[in-house]
Design an enzyme around this catalytic site. Structure first.
Site, short mmCIF file in Angstrom:
data_model
loop_
_atom_site.label_atom_id
_atom_site.label_comp_id
_atom_site.label_asym_id
_atom_site.label_seq_id
_atom_site.Cartn_x
_atom_site.Cartn_y
_atom_site.Cartn_z
N HIS A 60 13.46 -6.98 -18.25
CA HIS A 60 12.54 -6.97 -19.39
C HIS A 60 13.20 -7.49 -20.66
O HIS A 60 12.50 -7.92 -21.58
CB HIS A 60 11.99 -5.56 -19.59
CG HIS A 60 10.95 -5.20 -18.58
ND1 HIS A 60 9.91 -4.33 -18.86
CD2 HIS A 60 10.78 -5.59 -17.29
CE1 HIS A 60 9.15 -4.21 -17.78
NE2 HIS A 60 9.67 -4.95 -16.81
N HIS A 107 11.83 -5.69 -6.56
CA HIS A 107 11.11 -4.57 -5.96
C HIS A 107 11.76 -4.09 -4.66
O HIS A 107 11.21 -3.23 -3.98
CB HIS A 107 9.65 -4.94 -5.72
CG HIS A 107 8.89 -5.09 -7.00
ND1 HIS A 107 7.55 -5.44 -7.05
CD2 HIS A 107 9.27 -4.95 -8.30
CE1 HIS A 107 7.16 -5.50 -8.31
NE2 HIS A 107 8.20 -5.21 -9.09
#
Length: 757
Positions: free
Chosen positions: A101, A288
């Site tokens: 991020h 993920h």
């Protein structure tokens, strides 16, 4: 106001009548919200920097024991803290998300965002809904940052921590480069969108999401689909689908759990972050493979973001009243998904699960749309209870990797070829975390990979003897005797150097890519005239290099800049000023094979006020685009002002027009632009319906004098820019004007010379 009686009870400060003092009250922006944002040209000054003026981060980083830092980070990964316990006993997933991020705000259209300055520490990023709980991640890192002090920046540490997180879970990364110097204030130049609600998308899209109330909406689950999917024509330069998200809504477009529609959002947003389909699949699946999402309960339990939270929370936000508010009770995205059986170990289990099961729509405990495997056993471990197992779950955006035809091909290949997946993820992760660093010359540290990658905009290293002062003098003479005009010389140099973007450190004169596609064909560069200049300069280059017998050469990149500098010197001399423009050889020429045409296409200016150029109409005003360009060139307001005024009288408008050329002696470096702009005998009026062109007529006789654009008149209209323009219009300003112009010109010519720093 004076307190004559010396009675403290009558003092306005102690009685509340003067409670609001410095920097409070109604601001200029409240009165005039469309006021030109000149303030973005004075960011990150020494006034906000606590470090000494002679502090050099690159030199400080070179003294860092990087292996010791990585060792400390490895220990931290499994050193679970009671105040914020680690999922599965390992902070890896949290730190990967933090690094992702930090870097993932980058976008190709303007090069802004990204990890390069540690902006995740500041508003608005520190309070975005997509960054819930990353306040805890950075606080977990504080003891290590404190230990190593200024030898490693927050910007570098956040990315390094993401790398170490991957390595500590068995993944081999592609490498790491340091060199990201911290800033000390929010970047006000970035356009994150016009929405005024978290998760809003109604401005960036036609009929997009309205978002959620300002005092709430801290997780994506708060934005639930209403069944309608709006037009997916995302506003440029944005690369996120809703205000406060990094890329896409994991529940689907505006919360609509449709994997096919979500794939379109993924392709658009990841593409705007410079990722192709393979890199996109690798990044999503690789990220993920680790950790989990958090949605233990409704976001009604979650309090305000860090910037709005109470003083006593000391920079923490999103206080959670559900249960313990942490660990198994954590609420971050509102989703409750763990993708793999081994969330703290690198594996191919993401793809194995993605294709092994059929999936049905369900909801998290927080009410967010997610998917659960049909007819499956509980095989997924619990993050805090080793006796519990869960059914496999996926996000809507995960299913996009299976249901979108192009993504599905890549995903199946990765399923069947784990080694290809690992290689693709390592490369894509490196690109994600280093995309905004610019050329390899800025990379620092022992872990810099040796392989040169096309997206790094490679330029050959200097492999010949450089020209000396005598050569420079002779080359200037040849250039000035070549038949090329001053405006041609200056225009070519500006075309070459002004592509630089301080945001992602791309572009600039080094490489001489102005002679290659796509730059040679850009409308703003007036291709036919540019080709004439380059042809003559190439002839001079060839003749000079052929005449040398000691291995000395001049690159075309150097010669283009030298030609511009020679033009500036001649223009100053013709106006009565004898000056020398400093010149540092050492640029090299890139090849077409070293140039990604599509990627460089993003550097094409839609407007360049310095050349009075605007390609297309947009909602953004010409003067706003000028300020934006100046910001990307790292110019201050005085530098912007003196450069534009000088370039106007040097007559380098892209289309050859006389717009803004307020002088009767074009080609001479004078302050005529400012003198004539501020002449009270001139009256201006719009002569085009769009108010882009203005005529300046004699106030008394009505006789026409000048034609101007908005990029010209703003220097007389805007109060801040006019204040600077008045300095250069004064009768005692000529010497200062010339010297300041040359200084600003040289700065632009050297913006990409990181070797000089």
């Amino acid at each position: 106001m004076e307190n004559q009686s010396n009675d403290i009870s009558k003092c306005p400060f102690h009685n509340g009548s003067m409670d609001n003092q410095a920097a409070s009250g109604t601001k200029n922006n409240d009165w005039w919200p469309k006021q030109l944002k000149v303030n973005i040209l004075r960011q990150n000054s020494s006034l906000s920097n606590p470090l000494s003026k002679d502090f050099d981060y690159a030199e400080a980083f070179k003294t860092l024991d990087l292996e010791a830092v990585k060792k400390d980070l490895h220990v931290l990964m499994t050193d679970s803290q009671d105040w914020w316990p680690a999922d599965f006993g390992h902070y890896g997933g949290l730190f990967i998300r933090m690094a992702w991020h930090s870097a993932g705000t980058y976008r190709v259209h303007d090069g802004r965002g990204g990890a390069g300055a540690g902006q995740q520490r500041f508003a608005p990023l520190n309070s975005w809904p997509d960054n819930v709980s990353l306040d805890k991640a950075r606080r977990l890192l504080w003891p290590i940052k404190q230990k190593y002090g200024q030898k490693i920046s927050w910007a570098d540490l956040m990315i390094l921590t993401g790398n170490v997180a991957l390595e500590s879970m068995g993944f081999k990364t592609f490498g790491f480069a340091g060199g990201r110097a911290d800033v000390w204030e929010p970047d006000e130049s970035v356009y994150w969108g016009s929405e005024t609600t978290w998760l809003g998308g109604d401005e960036r899209y036609n009929n997009g999401s309205d978002g959620v109330p300002k005092d709430h909406g801290v997780v994506s689950a708060d934005d639930d689909a209403d069944g309608k999917v709006h037009s997916r024509n995302l506003e440029k330069p944005l690369a996120a689908v809703q205000m406060g998200l990094i890329y896409v809504n994991p529940e689907g477009p505006d919360g609509n759990p449709d994997p096919i529609l979500a794939a379109k959002d993924i392709r658009d947003t990841f593409g705007r972050m410079a990722m192709n389909d393979e890199e996109t699949v690798a990044l999503i699946a690789g990220g993920h493979t680790f950790g989990k999402t958090h949605g233990a309960a409704s976001s009604d339990h979650v309090d305000k973001e860090p910037e709005a939270a109470g003083l006593e929370l000391q920079g923490f936000g999103w206080k959670n009243s559900f249960g313990s508010g942490k660990g198994a009770d954590a609420i971050t995205s509102g989703l409750e998904v763990t993708w793999t059986k081994t969330p703290t170990q690198w594996s191919n289990n993401f793809f194995e699960n993605l294709f092994a099961f059929e999936w049905e729509l369900s909801k998290s405990p927080a009410g967010a749309h997610q998917w659960v495997a049909k007819n499956a056993e509980a095989i997924i471990p619990d993050a805090f209870d080793s006796t519990k197992k869960h059914l496999p779950t996926m996000l809507t955006t995960d299913l996009s990797l299976r249901l979108d035809p192009e993504y599905e091909k890549i995903s199946r290949r990765f399923l069947e070829n784990p080694d290809q997946f690992a290689d693709a993820f390592s490369r894509a992760w490196f690109k994600l975390t280093h995309r905004d660093m610019g050329p390899r010359a800025r990379y620092l540290g022992p872990d810099v990979p040796q392989e040169v990658l096309l997206w790094q905009d490679p330029i050959p290293e200097v492999n010949h003897k450089l020209i000396d002062e005598n050569d420079i003098k002779q080359l200037k003479e040849k250039i000035l005797n070549s038949g090329l005009s001053i405006s041609q010389l200056v225009a070519a140099a500006w075309a070459s150097a002004s592509t630089f973007r301080g945001s992602d450190k791309r572009g600039g004169a080094n490489g001489a890519r102005v002679r290659l596609a796509p730059q040679k064909d850009w409308e703003v560069n007036n291709p036919a005239k540019l080709a004439q200049v380059l042809s003559k300069l190439e002839t001079i280059q060839t003749e000079f290099n052929a005449s040398q017998n000691d291995g000395k050469k001049v690159s075309l990149a150097d010669l283009i800049v030298l030609a511009g500098s020679a033009g500036v010197e001649k223009a100053a001399k013709d106006a009565g000023s004898s000056v020398t423009v400093s010149f540092n050889p050492g640029r090299m020429d890139a090849s077409a094979e070293e140039t990604d045409v599509e990627s460089f296409g993003y550097l094409e200016p839609k407007a360049d006020g310095f050349r009075n150029y605007r390609k297309t109409k947009s909602a953004v005003s010409t003067e706003e685009l000028l300020i934006d360009k100046a910001n990307l060139l790292t110019l201050t307001a005085p530098e912007l002002t003196v450069l534009l005024g000088g370039l106007r009288v040097l007559d380098i408008n892209a289309d050859g027009s006389k717009n803004g050329v307020f002088t009767h002696r074009p080609g001479q470096l004078t302050n005529d632009f400012f003198v004539n702009l501020l002449d009270m005998n001139t009256q201006w009026q719009a002569v085009s319906n769009d108010k882009e062109l203005y005529a300046g007529n004699d106030r008394s006789t009505g006789q026409p004098k000048w034609i101007a654009t908005r990029a010209d008149l703003v220097f007389g209209s805007n109060s801040e820019l006019r204040a600077v323009a008045e300095v250069y219009a004064s009768t005692d300003a000529n010497e200062k004007f010339v010297n300041d112009f040359i200084k600003a010109w040289t700065k632009v010519m050297n913006l990409d010379r990181f070797d000089l720093a």
